[in-house]
Design a protein around this motif. Structure first.
Motif, mmCIF file in Angstrom:
data_model
loop_
_atom_site.group_PDB
_atom_site.id
_atom_site.type_symbol
_atom_site.label_atom_id
_atom_site.label_comp_id
_atom_site.label_asym_id
_atom_site.label_seq_id
_atom_site.Cartn_x
_atom_site.Cartn_y
_atom_site.Cartn_z
ATOM 1 N N GLU A 141 45.159 45.890 7.849
ATOM 2 C CA GLU A 141 45.285 45.218 9.146
ATOM 3 C C GLU A 141 44.596 43.861 9.129
ATOM 4 O O GLU A 141 45.094 42.888 9.714
ATOM 5 C CB GLU A 141 44.709 46.103 10.252
ATOM 6 C CG GLU A 141 45.115 45.683 11.650
ATOM 7 C CD GLU A 141 46.624 45.600 11.834
ATOM 8 O OE1 GLU A 141 47.079 44.672 12.560
ATOM 9 O OE2 GLU A 141 47.356 46.424 11.269
ATOM 10 N N ASN A 175 40.357 56.412 0.835
ATOM 11 C CA ASN A 175 39.942 56.713 2.201
ATOM 12 C C ASN A 175 40.916 56.020 3.143
ATOM 13 O O ASN A 175 40.999 54.793 3.176
ATOM 14 C CB ASN A 175 38.509 56.230 2.437
ATOM 15 C CG ASN A 175 37.994 56.572 3.811
ATOM 16 O OD1 ASN A 175 38.598 56.247 4.827
ATOM 17 N ND2 ASN A 175 36.849 57.230 3.859
ATOM 18 N N ASN A 176 41.647 56.806 3.927
ATOM 19 C CA ASN A 176 42.714 56.251 4.754
ATOM 20 C C ASN A 176 42.225 55.201 5.750
ATOM 21 O O ASN A 176 42.841 54.148 5.911
ATOM 22 C CB ASN A 176 43.432 57.382 5.495
ATOM 23 C CG ASN A 176 44.565 56.880 6.365
ATOM 24 O OD1 ASN A 176 44.485 56.909 7.581
ATOM 25 N ND2 ASN A 176 45.629 56.403 5.738
ATOM 26 N N SER A 177 41.129 55.470 6.424
ATOM 27 C CA SER A 177 40.641 54.531 7.434
ATOM 28 C C SER A 177 40.202 53.211 6.802
ATOM 29 O O SER A 177 40.442 52.130 7.364
ATOM 30 C CB SER A 177 39.476 55.144 8.226
ATOM 31 O OG SER A 177 38.396 55.486 7.374
ATOM 32 N N VAL A 178 39.603 53.270 5.631
ATOM 33 C CA VAL A 178 39.171 52.054 4.934
ATOM 34 C C VAL A 178 40.383 51.236 4.491
ATOM 35 O O VAL A 178 40.449 50.018 4.712
ATOM 36 C CB VAL A 178 38.297 52.410 3.715
ATOM 37 C CG1 VAL A 178 38.028 51.163 2.864
ATOM 38 C CG2 VAL A 178 36.987 53.031 4.161
ATOM 39 N N CYS A 197 43.566 51.346 5.594
ATOM 40 C CA CYS A 197 44.378 50.834 6.708
ATOM 41 C C CYS A 197 43.675 49.696 7.441
ATOM 42 O O CYS A 197 44.327 48.746 7.893
ATOM 43 C CB CYS A 197 44.720 51.962 7.678
ATOM 44 S SG CYS A 197 45.935 53.133 7.030
ATOM 45 N N ALA A 198 42.354 49.774 7.563
ATOM 46 C CA ALA A 198 41.606 48.687 8.199
ATOM 47 C C ALA A 198 41.717 47.409 7.382
ATOM 48 O O ALA A 198 41.889 46.306 7.930
ATOM 49 C CB ALA A 198 40.141 49.090 8.365
#
Length: 248
Positions: free
Chosen positions: A91, A82-85, A87-88
């Motif tokens: 970060e 899952n890209n958002s998971v 990348c978060a």
């Protein structure tokens, strides 16, 4: 570096030992300096100090343990498809200073979705990056030495300037990545000048020209050429560029 990390990891144990020793020695130290107090206080003070040291040290140990657990949890999330998971998590690791301190070395991230991830200065030495989606990823100053990653993956990244490639050499500009070329244009580099572009990538002239020869042999004509690139291409690709975060 392994010895340094091992030494640092032993500091908690060393601190605990020192605290216990201080607690045991305090009665004798007080006696040596001839502290004039009654027996009750003379016994109470070192006991209280010893307890305080123990509480503080145990609190520090618990904090360090909690941080390690948090880091491991973030590393697991960074493996997400899952890209958002993913990348978060990356970060958060950046904020904690864990992207470039060796924490991620030799980790298995196979299949992770790192599209548009900010991997600036990330130390990914020895990592398994097979099938990791690196489209649009910022890999400026990244260390990929010994990493399992293909040309097919890297040629879709956004930026690789100053990165160290899997073979340990500095990136020579062979993929002609849009993010790098936009940065070159903003630094007023003449893309038609091999000398200037080689200087931009901080590689020898011959290394740069060899990389461009490789590009002509292995990449599509649109990517093998530096010509026809402009800011509009970058805007349409959705790249998020901020020149202020990339010191020369």
């Amino acid at each position: 570096m392994r010895r340094v990390r091992s030494w640092l990891s032993s500091l908690d144990v060393l601190t605990l030992v020192v605290g216990v020793i201080i607690g045991l020695l305090l009665p004798h130290l007080l006696y040596l300096v001839q502290v004039e107090t009654d027996d009750f206080l003379q016994n109470l003070v070192p006991e209280a100090v010893g307890i305080t040291f123990t509480v503080l040290i145990l609190d520090r140990l618990n904090a360090r343990r909690a941080e390690r657990q948090q880091v491991e949890q973030l590393v697991r999330r960074a493996k997400s498809r899952n890209n958002s998971v993913a990348c978060a998590a990356i970060e958060e690791l950046r904020v904690m200073g864990k992207l470039q301190d060796g924490t991620l070395r030799k980790r298995d991230f196979r299949g992770a979705n790192w599209r548009d991830a900010n991997l600036y200065k990330a130390d990914l030495s020895g990592c398994d990056l097979e099938n990791v989606d690196l489209r649009g990823a910022d890999l400026i100053y990244a260390t990929l030495t010994g990493a399992k990653v293909s040309d097919e993956q890297l040629r879709y990244a956004a930026k690789l300037r100053y990165a160290h490639m899997p073979d340990g050499t500095r990136y020579d500009g062979r993929y002609n990545l849009k993010g790098d070329l936009l940065l070159a244009q903003r630094e007023r580099i003449t893309l038609d000048s091999p000398e200037e572009v080689a200087t931009f990538y901080k590689v020898p002239m011959q290394t740069y020209t060899d990389g461009q020869s490789w590009a002509k042999a292995h990449l599509a004509p649109s990517q093998a050429s530096l010509h026809g690139y402009d800011d509009k291409d970058d805007a349409e690709s959705g790249s998020r560029y901020d020149a202020s975060q990339y010191p020369n």
